[in-house]
Enzyme design. Structure first.
Site, mmCIF file in Angstrom:
data_model
loop_
_atom_site.group_PDB
_atom_site.id
_atom_site.type_symbol
_atom_site.label_atom_id
_atom_site.label_comp_id
_atom_site.label_asym_id
_atom_site.label_seq_id
_atom_site.Cartn_x
_atom_site.Cartn_y
_atom_site.Cartn_z
ATOM 1 N N ARG A 122 -1.203 -93.232 -22.917
ATOM 2 C CA ARG A 122 -1.923 -92.237 -23.721
ATOM 3 C C ARG A 122 -1.933 -92.574 -25.207
ATOM 4 O O ARG A 122 -2.832 -92.161 -25.927
ATOM 5 C CB ARG A 122 -1.371 -90.833 -23.446
ATOM 6 N N GLU A 163 13.337 -88.784 -18.858
ATOM 7 C CA GLU A 163 13.860 -87.597 -18.196
ATOM 8 C C GLU A 163 13.723 -87.633 -16.675
ATOM 9 O O GLU A 163 14.409 -86.904 -15.977
ATOM 10 C CB GLU A 163 13.245 -86.320 -18.778
#
Length: 183
Positions: free
Chosen positions: A72, A109
């Site tokens: 992105r 994460e």
């Protein structure tokens, strides 16, 4: 990041309202903030582009090149590069760049990954603006700054559109972090 201009802060409020969230993606317990929802609305995307450009104008010392992260970050780094006539350099996931590369791994994460940067894509001492869409736990940006350091670049700023301050990603990054929107 709060700007001097009330107009810019109003633009950030507009952008923030158009960022979608998806609970339990890509894994249960993760709330995913999706910048693609902004890109689907050309008027809002243009507002975001204008705010990014304004943010870069305030970086001192100014960068010599823009580096952004797979994938992105690639949506925003080239916009900045073209606006300021800076070279654009991609950092990609492992195995996606040809030629000699440096590699670094990081934890995120919900797993582990590796990033690569082409040797010679940044000159020794070149001032780098590192651009990505999101700062969460800081693993990706930290890994990217490590790669830039390995080949001799100097990160003058990390510019992210979204920051999730509760995840404390800033703790892993040495240097100037500019985040536009916090959730």
């Amino acid at each position: 990041m709060k700007f001097q201009s009330k107009e810019t802060n109003a633009k950030l409020d507009i952008i923030k309202k158009h960022i979608a969230s998806f609970p339990d993606f890509p894994e249960k317990g993760i709330l995913f903030w999706d910048i693609f929802s902004v890109l689907q609305k050309p008027k809002i995307f243009k507002i975001l582009k204008d705010v990014l450009i304004e943010a870069v104008k305030n970086i001192h010392p100014p960068p010599d090149c823009v580096v952004s992260l797979d994938s992105r970050g690639f949506l925003f780094g080239p916009l900045i590069s073209l606006e300021f006539d800076f070279p654009f350099v991609p950092i990609r996931k492992k195995g996606k760049l040809p030629g000699e590369v440096v590699t670094s791994t990081y934890s995120k994460e919900y797993g582990e990954d590796a990033l690569e940067l082409q040797v010679g894509s940044i000159k020794q001492g070149q001032r780098v603006l590192l651009v990505d869409d999101l700062l969460a736990t800081g693993g990706t940006l930290s890994c990217a700054t490590e790669l830039i350091d390995k080949i001799g670049g100097e990160v003058v700023a990390c510019l992210v559109i979204i920051e999730l301050p509760k995840l404390n990603g800033r703790k892993l990054i040495n240097g100037n972090i500019l985040s536009l929107i916090e959730f």
